[in-house]
Scaffold this active site. Structure first.
Site, short mmCIF file in Angstrom:
data_model
loop_
_atom_site.label_atom_id
_atom_site.label_comp_id
_atom_site.label_asym_id
_atom_site.label_seq_id
_atom_site.Cartn_x
_atom_site.Cartn_y
_atom_site.Cartn_z
CD GLU A 6 -3.12 -0.86 0.39
OE1 GLU A 6 -3.37 0.32 0.08
OE2 GLU A 6 -3.80 -1.81 0.01
CB CYS A 45 -1.38 7.56 1.32
SG CYS A 45 -2.87 6.76 1.93
P1 NAD Z 1 8.21 4.69 5.05
O1 NAD Z 1 8.21 3.87 3.84
O2 NAD Z 1 9.37 5.57 5.32
O3 NAD Z 1 8.06 3.77 6.36
C1 NAD Z 1 7.06 2.79 6.46
C2 NAD Z 1 7.56 1.67 7.36
O4 NAD Z 1 8.70 1.09 6.76
C3 NAD Z 1 7.96 2.11 8.75
O5 NAD Z 1 7.50 1.17 9.68
C4 NAD Z 1 9.49 2.16 8.68
O6 NAD Z 1 10.10 1.84 9.90
C5 NAD Z 1 9.80 1.09 7.66
N1 NAD Z 1 11.01 1.41 6.89
C6 NAD Z 1 11.49 2.65 6.57
N2 NAD Z 1 12.62 2.56 5.84
C7 NAD Z 1 12.87 1.23 5.70
C8 NAD Z 1 13.91 0.49 5.05
N3 NAD Z 1 14.89 1.11 4.41
N4 NAD Z 1 13.85 -0.85 5.11
C9 NAD Z 1 12.85 -1.49 5.74
N5 NAD Z 1 11.87 -0.83 6.39
C10 NAD Z 1 11.85 0.51 6.37
O7 NAD Z 1 6.85 5.53 5.01
P2 NAD Z 1 6.32 6.59 6.05
O8 NAD Z 1 7.16 7.82 5.95
O9 NAD Z 1 6.11 5.98 7.38
O10 NAD Z 1 4.87 6.87 5.43
C11 NAD Z 1 4.66 7.76 4.39
C12 NAD Z 1 4.46 7.05 3.07
O11 NAD Z 1 3.51 6.02 3.19
C13 NAD Z 1 3.93 7.98 1.99
O12 NAD Z 1 4.57 7.71 0.79
C14 NAD Z 1 2.46 7.59 1.89
O13 NAD Z 1 1.86 7.86 0.64
C15 NAD Z 1 2.50 6.13 2.18
N6 NAD Z 1 1.23 5.67 2.73
C16 NAD Z 1 0.46 4.85 1.97
C17 NAD Z 1 -0.77 4.43 2.46
C18 NAD Z 1 -1.68 3.53 1.67
O14 NAD Z 1 -2.63 3.04 2.26
N7 NAD Z 1 -1.43 3.29 0.41
C19 NAD Z 1 -1.18 4.85 3.72
C20 NAD Z 1 -0.35 5.68 4.45
C21 NAD Z 1 0.85 6.07 3.96
#
Ligand code: NAD
Length: 457
Positions: free
Chosen positions: A208, A242
């Site tokens: 997602e 998002c």
């Molecule tokens: P992110 O990808 O930075 O982090 C998400 C999760 O991944 C966190 O738990 C984080 O600890 C982990 N993570 C971060 N970097 C990682 C890595 N290098 N390796 C493994 N795990 C890692 O996202 P965010 O900043 O928490 O959220 C914002 C993003 O999420 C935006 O792009 C938004 O559009 C998207 N989002 C999508 C939805 C949806 O339902 N499609 C909902 C909410 C947010």
């Protein structure tokens, strides 16, 4: 510790306890009781993490989850039951069924922007479908993650559900393990890391993700109402949603009246000084604050533009006519900044929208239904709305998810249950008749077999 945890979940899954629908339902009921009991703690934690307004915490987090768990408890028996489907006459005599079976040991990784809802919704689905779950909530919302962890500890045995807290290092360690399913919500870049980690084991994933969500306002739109609904959808959670509109494409004939209407709506929602409004959230951390404020330099902030680094505040802001290669038009904004680009003819719309990857959502404001429908069908995107923003998320009968770069798979309501279930097709064959057509020797049977395939399948 992580390999042992997964080992214990794998062992527990093999006992078949989670396969009983009664057991799953009881687990969900226990979870619901605790969620209701801890509602105020959750709301307080969300406020501590990034000043999420009380109303938004209830409406976009706790109540959404309550509705999801109630709907799941109500429907789990029918969702989990083997579904009889029409049998193929080719297999006569037979009765055919789809069995939903849990994948097994699942991993849920969630983001910070709706930190409660986006961890709990997949958890509810995974339990309902009979899996064990490890949840890795976001490290950027430590208060909410701590509450989720304490709720889970109270309700579940660790071999059934466990919360593992931590940042990238822990997340990487988790991804290095073998899972039966991974459900990830977060950024496109990390989504790619998850897909790569899943590939060696061919682990199925739901991703997602996000994207640059266009919002088209044509010359026939109801300007005042469009402005109201866009202000709500964009500045909810301070734009850190998002599916928030990322940029506006507006017919040039109504741009000025749209600006006037947006100005009025922002004042009416958040007062002349949104910084003092208790209904307006803050940017999650200084890294994101810096990323967002960089987008404001060299741009015309036609509305807003004020920032405060100390409190991580960015005013609801509209940027007039940014260049397509400007910072604000590069990637997903994910903050309270809304670029507005005007167009005269539809060819410009197409050029801009197709410049970016397939977005997670798409909005069109128009009173010309034919035109609105055409636009919805012309472009590929996760989901969206005509004459509103965000609300498609709230109907659990609509699958929610992206396409292309905005994600793989979908969930909500029954789609959530399906996401966490493998669908097994089973034919139960009768023994009282055995037509000879398919068996060798084949000589003289081809014509009949071809007609049978044509008419009976
Ligand atoms: P992110 O990808 O930075 O982090 C998400 C999760 O991944 C966190 O738990 C984080 O600890 C982990 N993570 C971060 N970097 C990682 C890595 N290098 N390796 C493994 N795990 C890692 O996202 P965010 O900043 O928490 O959220 C914002 C993003 O999420 C935006 O792009 C938004 O559009 C998207 N989002 C999508 C939805 C949806 O339902 N499609 C909902 C909410 C947010």
């Amino acid at each position: 510790m992580i390999p042992e945890l997964i080992q214990s979940q794998r062992h527990y899954f093999s006992t078949n306890e989670t396969k009983s629908v009664t057991f799953r339902k009881e687990a969900l009921k226990k979870l619901k009781t605790e969620l209701v009991l801890r509602e105020q703690d959750i709301i307080d934690a969300l406020f501590k993490d990034f000043k999420k307004p009380h109303f938004e915490a209830v409406v976009t987090e706790t109540e959404i989850i309550l509705a999801e768990i109630n709907n799941t408890i109500k429907n789990i028996n029918s969702w989990a039951k083997p579904k009889r489907v029409r049998a193929s006459l080719l297999n006569f005599p037979s009765s055919d069924y789809i069995y939903s079976e849990p994948y097994g040991v699942t991993l849920v990784i969630s983001p910070w922007n709706y930190p409660y809802q986006l961890a709990l919704a997949p958890l509810i689905a995974a339990i309902a479908a009979g899996n064990t779950v490890v949840i890795k909530p976001s490290e950027l919302t430590p208060n909410t993650s701590a509450i989720i962890s304490s709720i889970v500890k109270k309700v579940f045995k660790p071999e059934h559900v466990t919360v593992v807290q931590g940042g990238v290092a822990i997340s990487t360690e988790l991804l290095n393990q073998k899972w039966d399913y991974i459900f990830f919500t977060g950024s496109v870049n990390v989504g790619k890391i998850v897909a790569k980690a899943a590939a060696p084991n061919l682990t199925p994933v739901t991703l997602e993700l996000g994207g640059k969500n266009p919002c088209v306002i044509d010359e026939t739109a109801n300007v005042k109402l469009s402005a109201k609904r866009i202000v709500w959808g964009k500045f909810l959670n301070a734009g850190q949603t998002c599916i928030a509109p990322d940029y506006i494409l507006i017919h040039e004939s109504i741009k000025q009246s749209f600006y006037d209407a947006v100005k009025k709506e922002i004042t009416s929602a958040y007062s002349e000084r949104p910084e003092l409004s208790e209904d307006y959230a803050r940017i999650i951390n200084s890294r994101n604050f810096d990323r967002l404020t960089k987008m404001l330099s060299n741009e015309t902030c036609i509305i807003g533009g004020q920032t405060n680094a100390e409190t991580q505040y960015i005013a609801p802001t509209l940027i007039d006519e940014p260049k397509l290669d400007s910072e604000v038009m590069k990637d997903e904004i994910f903050g309270p900044i809304l670029p507005v680009i005007s167009y005269k003819d539809d060819s410009k719309l197409e050029t801009i929208i197709q410049k970016y990857d397939k977005p997670l959502s798409f909005y069109v404001f128009s009173t010309n239904s034919k035109k609105a429908k055409q636009l919805i069908q012309k472009f590929s995107f996760g989901g969206g709305a005509i004459n509103d923003t965000i609300i498609h998320f709230t109907n659990n009968r609509l699958p929610f998810g992206g396409v292309g770069a905005s994600g793989i798979g979908s969930y909500h309501g029954e789609s959530s249950f399906s996401t966490f279930s493998h669908k097994k097709g089973i034919v139960k064959k009768g023994n009282w008749l055995d037509l000879p057509m398919r068996y060798a020797p084949y000589k003289g049977k081809l014509k009949l077999a071809k007609s049978a395939l044509k008419w009976l399948s």
